[in-house]
Design an enzyme around this catalytic site. Sequence first.
Site, PDB file in Angstrom:
ATOM      1  N   SER A 155       3.154  -1.648  10.964  1.00 18.91           N
ATOM      2  CA  SER A 155       4.423  -1.519  11.172  1.00 18.91           C
ATOM      3  C   SER A 155       5.157  -2.967  10.897  1.00 18.91           C
ATOM      4  O   SER A 155       6.162  -3.100  11.601  1.00 18.91           O
ATOM      5  CB  SER A 155       4.564  -1.096  12.465  1.00 18.91           C
ATOM      6  OG  SER A 155       4.307   0.284  12.809  1.00 18.91           O
ATOM      7  N   GLU A 212      -5.590  -4.456  10.921  1.00 20.79           N
ATOM      8  CA  GLU A 212      -4.662  -3.301  10.886  1.00 20.79           C
ATOM      9  C   GLU A 212      -5.056  -2.617  12.172  1.00 20.79           C
ATOM     10  O   GLU A 212      -5.966  -1.686  12.206  1.00 20.79           O
ATOM     11  CB  GLU A 212      -4.771  -2.538   9.805  1.00 20.79           C
ATOM     12  CG  GLU A 212      -4.363  -3.061   8.342  1.00 20.79           C
ATOM     13  CD  GLU A 212      -3.921  -2.011   7.557  1.00 20.79           C
ATOM     14  OE1 GLU A 212      -2.559  -2.309   7.082  1.00 20.79           O
ATOM     15  OE2 GLU A 212      -4.305  -0.864   7.188  1.00 20.79           O
ATOM     16  N   HIS A 236      -9.970   1.399   4.645  1.00 22.41           N
ATOM     17  CA  HIS A 236      -8.783   1.430   5.550  1.00 22.41           C
ATOM     18  C   HIS A 236      -8.957   2.566   6.578  1.00 22.41           C
ATOM     19  O   HIS A 236      -9.589   3.505   6.336  1.00 22.41           O
ATOM     20  CB  HIS A 236      -7.766   2.094   4.386  1.00 22.41           C
ATOM     21  CG  HIS A 236      -6.330   2.025   5.203  1.00 22.41           C
ATOM     22  ND1 HIS A 236      -5.797   2.873   6.106  1.00 22.41           N
ATOM     23  CD2 HIS A 236      -5.036   1.225   5.080  1.00 22.41           C
ATOM     24  CE1 HIS A 236      -4.729   2.715   6.361  1.00 22.41           C
ATOM     25  NE2 HIS A 236      -4.184   1.736   5.858  1.00 22.41           N
ATOM     26  N   GLY A 294       2.577  -0.776   4.665  1.00 23.15           N
ATOM     27  CA  GLY A 294       2.655   0.776   4.435  1.00 23.15           C
ATOM     28  C   GLY A 294       4.056   1.124   3.865  1.00 23.15           C
ATOM     29  O   GLY A 294       4.542   1.026   2.978  1.00 23.15           O
ATOM     30  N   GLY A 295       4.738   1.717   5.044  1.00 20.31           N
ATOM     31  CA  GLY A 295       5.983   2.249   5.107  1.00 20.31           C
ATOM     32  C   GLY A 295       7.165   1.160   4.135  1.00 20.31           C
ATOM     33  O   GLY A 295       7.862   1.617   3.434  1.00 20.31           O
ATOM     34  N   LYS A 305       0.007   4.201  -0.231  1.00 16.94           N
ATOM     35  CA  LYS A 305      -0.680   5.236  -0.048  1.00 16.94           C
ATOM     36  C   LYS A 305      -0.476   6.439  -0.832  1.00 16.94           C
ATOM     37  O   LYS A 305      -0.469   6.233  -2.015  1.00 16.94           O
ATOM     38  CB  LYS A 305      -0.238   5.804   1.611  1.00 16.94           C
ATOM     39  CG  LYS A 305      -0.413   4.702   2.631  1.00 16.94           C
ATOM     40  CD  LYS A 305      -0.420   4.955   3.946  1.00 16.94           C
ATOM     41  CE  LYS A 305      -0.552   3.336   4.857  1.00 16.94           C
ATOM     42  NZ  LYS A 305      -0.671   3.682   6.293  1.00 16.94           N
ATOM     43  N   GLY A 329       2.101   2.669  11.228  1.00 12.47           N
ATOM     44  CA  GLY A 329       3.218   3.881  11.087  1.00 12.47           C
ATOM     45  C   GLY A 329       3.888   4.103  12.617  1.00 12.47           C
ATOM     46  O   GLY A 329       4.623   4.951  12.597  1.00 12.47           O
ATOM     47  N   ASN A 379       0.875  -1.238  -0.130  1.00  9.00           N
ATOM     48  CA  ASN A 379      -0.021  -0.043  -0.054  1.00  9.00           C
ATOM     49  C   ASN A 379       0.897   1.242  -0.027  1.00  9.00           C
ATOM     50  O   ASN A 379       1.421   1.584   0.979  1.00  9.00           O
ATOM     51  CB  ASN A 379      -0.787   0.077   1.142  1.00  9.00           C
ATOM     52  CG  ASN A 379      -1.883   1.096   1.423  1.00  9.00           C
ATOM     53  OD1 ASN A 379      -1.718   2.029   0.383  1.00  9.00           O
ATOM     54  ND2 ASN A 379      -2.717   1.464   2.414  1.00  9.00           N
TER      55      ASN A 379
HETATM   56  P1  13P Z   1       2.580   0.985   7.888  1.00  7.71           P
HETATM   57  O1  13P Z   1       3.173  -0.504   7.428  1.00  7.71           O
HETATM   58  O2  13P Z   1       3.456   2.048   7.391  1.00  7.71           O
HETATM   59  O3  13P Z   1       2.397   0.817   9.463  1.00  7.71           O
HETATM   60  O4  13P Z   1       1.242   0.877   7.506  1.00  7.71           O
HETATM   61  C1  13P Z   1       0.227  -0.168   7.455  1.00  7.71           C
HETATM   62  C2  13P Z   1      -0.834   0.218   6.581  1.00  7.71           C
HETATM   63  O5  13P Z   1      -1.804   1.060   6.951  1.00  7.71           O
HETATM   64  C3  13P Z   1      -1.100  -0.456   5.418  1.00  7.71           C
HETATM   65  O6  13P Z   1      -2.435  -0.355   4.736  1.00  7.71           O
END
Ligand code: 13P
Length: 234
Positions: free
Chosen positions: A195, A158, A86, A216-217, A8, A164, A6
Amino acid sequence: MIIALNNKCNLLMPEFESYQKELTSLNFKSSKLILCPTSSYLPLYNLDNIDLGSQNVSKDEMGAHTGEIAASQLASLNVRYCIVGHSERRQELSESAKDINLKIKNLLAKNIVPILCVGETKEQRETNNTEQVIAEQVKIAVTDLTEEEKSKIIVAYEPIWSIGTGLIPTIAEIDNVLLLIKEIFPQSKTLYGGSANDENIEYLKTSKLIDGYLLGGLSLKIKKLQRFIDKIEN
Ligand code: 13P
């Protein structure tokens, strides 16, 4: 294992183009990768071994809905998966559980696999409301769906407080929630997101109920992503 990336709202267009090139150098065997870029970059997708996902879909069909993307439009861009519900959209855009239900129905009608996100806030966890919150989110999301339709949905747990922040739940906490989700979706794949990284993956891997990850990250850091995949596959 499913590994959904993702992105984002990140990367400028030239950066996305080099990012996509870097993705072609990723080595993986048994994993199934899904790339969910920022919507504007969906038409730039040109990967062979990674599927395309969207980060959102409209609750309405095509028509007078400024700024929206309909499920049929996503299908015309070869989108196979779509993140729905989300927490960032639930919180920042007041996306309701009813909207999420409509989005899931639109996606299923176009043979796009919904990746339904559910998760609790820090306060909900601290007041022992996690399971109730997740059960409620899931039940409304699947209103009026047949068992067959439900089986097509991927569900991503999640925890909002984990996204994050570098914090992750214990495996017992994750497994409790995934068990609950699997009771409602006995045939669905369940992902963990929040995370997840190349350091905590050894620990996360010890869960027997995680079928994949929503990243995400880490999705933007190719070297670390490669280490993450290597640790999953070996
Ligand atoms: P992180 O991996 O940055 O914590 O984000 C998770 C997320 O929201 C994936 O949709």
